[in-house]
Write a protein that holds these residues in place. Structure first.
Motif, PDB file in Angstrom:
ATOM      1  N   ALA A  21       2.685   8.927   7.153  1.00 28.03           N
ATOM      2  CA  ALA A  21       1.749   8.951   8.285  1.00 28.03           C
ATOM      3  C   ALA A  21       1.610  10.340   8.893  1.00 28.03           C
ATOM      4  CB  ALA A  21       2.162   7.943   9.354  1.00 28.03           C
ATOM      5  N   ALA A  22       1.902  11.362   8.092  1.00 28.06           N
ATOM      6  CA  ALA A  22       1.755  12.727   8.600  1.00 28.06           C
ATOM      7  C   ALA A  22       0.456  13.303   8.069  1.00 28.06           C
ATOM      8  CB  ALA A  22       2.933  13.591   8.162  1.00 28.06           C
ATOM      9  N   MET A  23      -0.503  13.493   8.938  1.00 32.14           N
ATOM     10  CA  MET A  23      -1.805  14.027   8.523  1.00 32.14           C
ATOM     11  C   MET A  23      -2.471  14.589   9.763  1.00 32.14           C
ATOM     12  SD  MET A  23      -3.458  10.280   8.034  1.00 32.14           S
ATOM     13  CE  MET A  23      -2.152   9.122   8.337  1.00 32.14           C
ATOM     14  N   SER A  24      -3.657  15.066   9.575  1.00 30.04           N
ATOM     15  CA  SER A  24      -4.391  15.524  10.748  1.00 30.04           C
ATOM     16  C   SER A  24      -4.854  14.291  11.519  1.00 30.04           C
ATOM     17  CB  SER A  24      -5.579  16.351  10.286  1.00 30.04           C
ATOM     18  OG  SER A  24      -6.648  16.160  11.176  1.00 30.04           O
ATOM     19  N   PRO A  25      -4.745  14.297  12.831  1.00 24.97           N
ATOM     20  CA  PRO A  25      -5.146  13.117  13.605  1.00 24.97           C
ATOM     21  C   PRO A  25      -6.604  12.728  13.363  1.00 24.97           C
ATOM     22  CG  PRO A  25      -3.999  14.697  14.996  1.00 24.97           C
ATOM     23  CD  PRO A  25      -4.175  15.353  13.672  1.00 24.97           C
ATOM     24  N   TYR A  26      -7.434  13.716  13.000  1.00 25.19           N
ATOM     25  CA  TYR A  26      -8.859  13.418  12.769  1.00 25.19           C
ATOM     26  C   TYR A  26      -9.039  12.470  11.599  1.00 25.19           C
ATOM     27  CZ  TYR A  26      -9.486  17.296  15.918  1.00 25.19           C
ATOM     28  OH  TYR A  26      -9.428  18.101  17.009  1.00 25.19           O
ATOM     29  N   GLU A  27      -8.097  12.507  10.665  1.00 21.73           N
ATOM     30  CA  GLU A  27      -8.223  11.621   9.514  1.00 21.73           C
ATOM     31  C   GLU A  27      -8.152  10.163   9.950  1.00 21.73           C
ATOM     32  OE1 GLU A  27      -5.939  12.778   5.945  1.00 21.73           O
ATOM     33  OE2 GLU A  27      -5.467  14.629   6.993  1.00 21.73           O
TER      34      GLU A  27
ATOM     35  N   TYR B 175      -2.739   2.195  -4.108  1.00 25.85           N
ATOM     36  CA  TYR B 175      -2.399   3.523  -3.617  1.00 25.85           C
ATOM     37  C   TYR B 175      -3.463   4.029  -2.663  1.00 25.85           C
ATOM     38  CZ  TYR B 175       0.972   3.670  -7.429  1.00 25.85           C
ATOM     39  OH  TYR B 175       2.015   3.401  -8.276  1.00 25.85           O
ATOM     40  N   PHE B 176      -3.051   4.849  -1.741  1.00 23.36           N
ATOM     41  CA  PHE B 176      -4.008   5.545  -0.890  1.00 23.36           C
ATOM     42  C   PHE B 176      -3.466   6.949  -0.628  1.00 23.36           C
ATOM     43  CE2 PHE B 176      -1.733   5.476   3.186  1.00 23.36           C
ATOM     44  CZ  PHE B 176      -0.783   4.489   2.963  1.00 23.36           C
ATOM     45  N   HIS B 177      -4.300   7.793  -0.049  1.00 24.75           N
ATOM     46  CA  HIS B 177      -3.825   9.135   0.273  1.00 24.75           C
ATOM     47  C   HIS B 177      -3.957   9.339   1.774  1.00 24.75           C
ATOM     48  CE1 HIS B 177      -2.687  13.234  -0.229  1.00 24.75           C
ATOM     49  NE2 HIS B 177      -3.817  13.685   0.286  1.00 24.75           N
ATOM     50  N   ASN B 178      -2.832   9.577   2.420  1.00 23.33           N
ATOM     51  CA  ASN B 178      -2.759   9.795   3.870  1.00 23.33           C
ATOM     52  C   ASN B 178      -3.133   8.583   4.697  1.00 23.33           C
ATOM     53  OD1 ASN B 178      -1.772  12.288   3.516  1.00 23.33           O
ATOM     54  ND2 ASN B 178      -3.563  13.391   4.249  1.00 23.33           N
ATOM     55  N   CYS B 179      -4.373   8.106   4.557  1.00 28.41           N
ATOM     56  CA  CYS B 179      -4.788   6.973   5.380  1.00 28.41           C
ATOM     57  C   CYS B 179      -5.675   6.068   4.529  1.00 28.41           C
ATOM     58  CB  CYS B 179      -5.553   7.486   6.606  1.00 28.41           C
ATOM     59  SG  CYS B 179      -5.894   6.192   7.792  1.00 28.41           S
ATOM     60  N   VAL B 180      -5.705   4.799   4.860  1.00 30.93           N
ATOM     61  CA  VAL B 180      -6.515   3.863   4.085  1.00 30.93           C
ATOM     62  C   VAL B 180      -7.974   3.979   4.534  1.00 30.93           C
ATOM     63  CG1 VAL B 180      -6.784   1.470   3.412  1.00 30.93           C
ATOM     64  CG2 VAL B 180      -4.547   2.325   4.027  1.00 30.93           C
ATOM     65  N   TYR B 181      -8.882   4.159   3.567  1.00 27.21           N
ATOM     66  CA  TYR B 181     -10.317   4.152   3.885  1.00 27.21           C
ATOM     67  C   TYR B 181     -11.001   3.040   3.096  1.00 27.21           C
ATOM     68  CZ  TYR B 181      -9.202   8.682   5.869  1.00 27.21           C
ATOM     69  OH  TYR B 181      -8.641   9.675   6.603  1.00 27.21           O
ATOM     70  N   GLU B 182     -12.289   3.229   2.798  1.00 26.05           N
ATOM     71  CA  GLU B 182     -13.040   2.137   2.178  1.00 26.05           C
ATOM     72  C   GLU B 182     -12.615   1.835   0.740  1.00 26.05           C
ATOM     73  OE1 GLU B 182     -14.365   4.831   3.540  1.00 26.05           O
ATOM     74  OE2 GLU B 182     -15.244   6.014   1.918  1.00 26.05           O
ATOM     75  N   GLY B 183     -11.888   2.744   0.109  1.00 28.17           N
ATOM     76  CA  GLY B 183     -11.472   2.485  -1.262  1.00 28.17           C
ATOM     77  C   GLY B 183     -10.003   2.826  -1.494  1.00 28.17           C
TER      78      GLY B 183
ATOM     79  N   PHE C 190       0.850  -1.186   0.000  1.00 31.91           N
ATOM     80  CA  PHE C 190       0.000   0.000   0.000  1.00 31.91           C
ATOM     81  C   PHE C 190       0.887   1.237   0.000  1.00 31.91           C
ATOM     82  CE2 PHE C 190      -2.997  -3.080   1.426  1.00 31.91           C
ATOM     83  CZ  PHE C 190      -4.224  -2.637   0.965  1.00 31.91           C
ATOM     84  N   LEU C 191       0.738   2.083  -1.005  1.00 28.76           N
ATOM     85  CA  LEU C 191       1.613   3.247  -1.123  1.00 28.76           C
ATOM     86  C   LEU C 191       0.823   4.541  -0.956  1.00 28.76           C
ATOM     87  CD1 LEU C 191       3.207   1.753  -4.264  1.00 28.76           C
ATOM     88  CD2 LEU C 191       4.621   2.391  -2.343  1.00 28.76           C
ATOM     89  N   ASP C 192       1.314   5.376  -0.092  1.00 25.82           N
ATOM     90  CA  ASP C 192       0.735   6.706   0.092  1.00 25.82           C
ATOM     91  C   ASP C 192       1.230   7.600  -1.042  1.00 25.82           C
ATOM     92  OD1 ASP C 192      -0.240   9.075   0.965  1.00 25.82           O
ATOM     93  OD2 ASP C 192       0.760   9.066   2.909  1.00 25.82           O
ATOM     94  N   VAL C 193       0.317   8.338  -1.686  1.00 30.53           N
ATOM     95  CA  VAL C 193       0.758   9.254  -2.749  1.00 30.53           C
ATOM     96  C   VAL C 193       0.228  10.650  -2.491  1.00 30.53           C
ATOM     97  CG1 VAL C 193       1.104   7.652  -4.624  1.00 30.53           C
ATOM     98  CG2 VAL C 193      -1.186   8.499  -4.151  1.00 30.53           C
TER      99      VAL C 193
END
Lengths: 392, 288
Positions: free
Chosen positions: A309-315, A267-275, A235-238
């Motif tokens: 793994a740098a994002m807003s904690p709310y994410e 690929y995912f952005h910031n954090c993995v969600y449903e897609g 899984f790659l953050d982009v």
């Protein structure tokens, strides 16, 4: 003889042993070299240093140990010839700067000052770290003549004020090893579990010998070839904060794709969600449902995240926290689902480990992965593959 | 012992730097292996050929691959051939020595005159490979279990080992070697190398080509920097094509791709990088 030299080398972290030392003495005894300091330097370097990354360190130790012990070659800095200085100034100063300097006094005075400065520098030059480049107030300093200083001697035809080892020509090689594709591949090789699957195409020597002995005629037995049976989900953050790390991630990706036959990446952005998605240009149209993915790939897949793994904690913690879309469930729920489905999991973080403490989200993700977060360095990849390879 | 052995000073075709000469001479004199590392294309393998030429000893080449086993350098026991002969009733089958095939090391050990043994790209092989050769290279002898015989070097060969740094070599192995890292040649050395390979070449052409070559190496983001061997190939091509000197001399940034770049750039990403640079130069160039 030269025992102090050996001690200094070892103290500087060059793994020299008595074996090398005896070899050096043997070589000196056999008169392999004529007795010039330069030849001695080359010989001892060929014997003590076995890794080009250590060459620069060797140069420094050599300079420190033999300073004063070896006769100075070339001219002492105090006797720098006039025309040399002039050439030096001309090479490194623009005409405007030269005019500015000349306005400070006569050319001769300036030259005298430069000469004194050089002499002073040579006297203060200890340990070979650097020559003063701080002369912000001096016309010479800000003209920025070669900050390495050493070329002053090297390019001159008037003999060498600087010895070969003081040039520190190998400085570039002395860094923690670059993260090349080749190195990553080697680190990833730890993640191998060989199994024989598929068509029998390889000659099984032992079984053939055994079969032949039993039957009394040549009984050729074949078996499937040995292949790496490790399966990897990557899984790659982009995007966003990952942009500075593109090169490192590219290298990891290219190494991983050539090293594993069963590799699936998303690929995912910031954090993995449903897609998640496989094609960055069509990230909004062609998504793969994470739930479907959980059902498609078996438990034997190893899970590897790459992201800062740098994002807003709310994410991570809140529904609707994503910066891109409305998420019904928090990122933490999806991360938990993934790590539960795949017991072998690790997270590679391209950000330096020293910075992790400053980002709350990094700590959160790390907790979610039970501390299995590793920096994206060779050592980190090594540790991550060790973690993934553990039998569960 | 070979007393006629002179010092290695490089040869007519090979430019050796001072530090390389010292390392080679030490290895030749003390008969310890010489480990050579360096960027690909800086002449690691050629060095062994040149040592063989300079000393007049024959060169035995052992090119290592990922499947090479240390044992293959010593000898191979061909069990299958013996099995087959046994079924056919061949009398040779009674002597196991008939089925032992000599490896390169054996070949190098059992000679009346010394040889130069090149173990090329030792890092390609399995991680244990160098360890398995430790004793054999140190004592220059090994034991053949099938026949119970010990093969001992009558004349210790000069061993040259090259490595591309793909794998770390074990410490115990390194301790027994001399080491030399071939640095990428600076301009003066490169000029000397070119002169050796193309005597009588136009100096302006070479100087311009070298400029271009070092510029290409300096381009940020280039994946595979061209090396000495590529420069020589490129010069050969330039000479063969007999391009007018102006092609090299034009300093038009819009033509950022050097002529016959195929010899220098071996990677489609690099070629694309250059095309992009040329495109950008063209776009930003002042209109005539």
């Amino acid at each position: 003889m030269f025992l102090a030299f050996l001690d200094s080398l070892r103290a500087a972290g060059i793994p020299a042993s008595l074996k090398e030392h005896l070899l050096l003495l043997e070589a000196l005894d056999a008169a392999v070299i004529d007795r010039s300091p330069e030849q001695f330097y080359y010989l001892s370097r060929a014997i003590y240093v076995k890794d080009e990354a250590l060459l620069d360190r060797f140069d420094q130790v050599f300079a420190a140990v033999f300073r004063g012990a070896l006769p100075a070659e070339g001219v002492a800095p105090a006797e720098l010839p006039e025309e040399w200085l002039r050439a030096l100034a001309q090479r490194h100063l623009t005409p405007e700067q030269r005019a500015a300097i000349e306005s400070l006094g006569s050319w001769d005075e300036i030259m005298r000052a430069l000469r004194e400065r050089l002499a002073e520098q040579h006297a203060r030059h200890q340990g070979g770290s650097k020559w003063i480049g701080t002369g912000g107030t001096s016309p010479f300093g800000n003209a920025g003549y070669n900050p390495e200083g050493v070329r002053i001697g090297g390019e001159s035809t008037h003999g060498r004020a600087i010895k070969v080892w003081e040039q520190r020509a190998f400085r570039d090689l002395d860094s923690s090893r670059a993260l090349g594709t080749r190195n990553i591949k080697l680190a990833l090789r730890r993640l191998r579990r060989f199994a024989r699957q598929g068509a029998a195409v390889e000659l099984d020597m032992d079984a053939t010998v055994d079969g032949t002995a039993r039957q009394g005629w040549l009984d050729v037995r074949l078996r499937p070839a040995r292949r790496n049976a490790i399966k990897l989900l990557l899984f790659l953050d982009v995007g966003g904060s990952m942009d500075p790390f593109v090169t490192a991630c590219e290298e990891l990706f290219s190494a991983a794709t050539s090293e594993f036959r069963d590799l699936e990446f998303f690929y995912f952005h910031n954090c993995v969600y449903e897609g998640v998605w496989k094609d960055n240009r069509r990230r909004f149209e062609a998504r793969t449902s994470t739930l479907e993915l959980l059902h498609t790939y078996g438990r034997d897949y190893k899970l590897l995240f790459v992201g800062d793994a740098a994002m807003s904690p709310y994410e991570i913690t809140h529904p609707g926290g994503s910066v891109e879309h409305h998420n019904d469930e928090p990122g933490a729920a999806w991360l938990r689902r993934l790590t539960e489905a795949y017991p072998a999991a690790a997270w590679l973080n391209p950000a330096p480990a020293a910075h992790w403490g400053y980002s709350a989200s990094t700590a959160l993700v790390r907790d979610l992965l039970n501390g299995r977060m590793f920096p994206l360095t060779l050592d980190g990849i090594d540790a991550a593959t060790r973690e993934l390879a553990r039998q569960r | 012992m070979t007393t006629h052995m002179e010092r290695f000073e490089g040869t007519g075709d090979y430019v050796a730097t001072d530090d390389l000469k010292v390392a080679v001479n030490a290895a030749v004199r003390l008969r310890r292996p010489l480990l050579v590392k360096g960027e690909p294309g800086t002449g690691k393998t050629v060095l062994a050929h040149e040592i063989a030429r300079a000393t007049g000893y024959p060169l035995i080449e052992w090119t290592v691959k990922s499947t090479t086993k240390a044992q293959q350098g010593l000898y191979d026991y061909d069990a299958v051939a013996r099995l087959r002969d046994g079924q056919l009733g061949d009398p040779r089958v009674n002597d196991i020595a008939n089925y032992i095939r000599r490896g390169k090391l054996w070949e190098a050990f059992e000679r009346d005159t010394p040889a130069v043994l090149l173990i090329d790209e030792i890092d390609k092989a399995d991680i244990d490979f160098p360890n398995d050769l430790l004793q054999e290279l140190d004592r220059m002898e090994f034991h053949v279990y099938e026949t119970g015989r010990t093969v001992r070097a009558t004349q210790r060969p000069i061993v040259v080992i090259t490595s591309n740094n793909e794998k770390e070599l074990p410490d115990a192995f390194l301790r027994r070697c001399f080491f030399h890292y071939i640095r990428f040649p600076d301009r003066a050395t490169m000029q000397a190398i070119v002169d050796v390979h193309f005597p009588g070449i136009q100096t302006t052409l070479v100087s311009r080509a070298l400029d271009l070559f070092y510029e290409v190496r300096e381009v940020p983001g280039i994946k595979k920097k061209p090396s000495t061997s590529e420069l020589l190939d490129w010069l050969r091509l330039l000479l063969h094509e007999d391009l007018p000197l102006e092609v090299l001399q034009q300093r038009d940034p819009a033509k950022a791709i050097p002529p016959l770049h195929g010899a220098l750039l071996k990677n489609e990403q690099d070629v694309m990088l250059f095309e992009r640079l040329a495109f950008m130069a063209r776009r930003h160039a002042p209109r005539p």
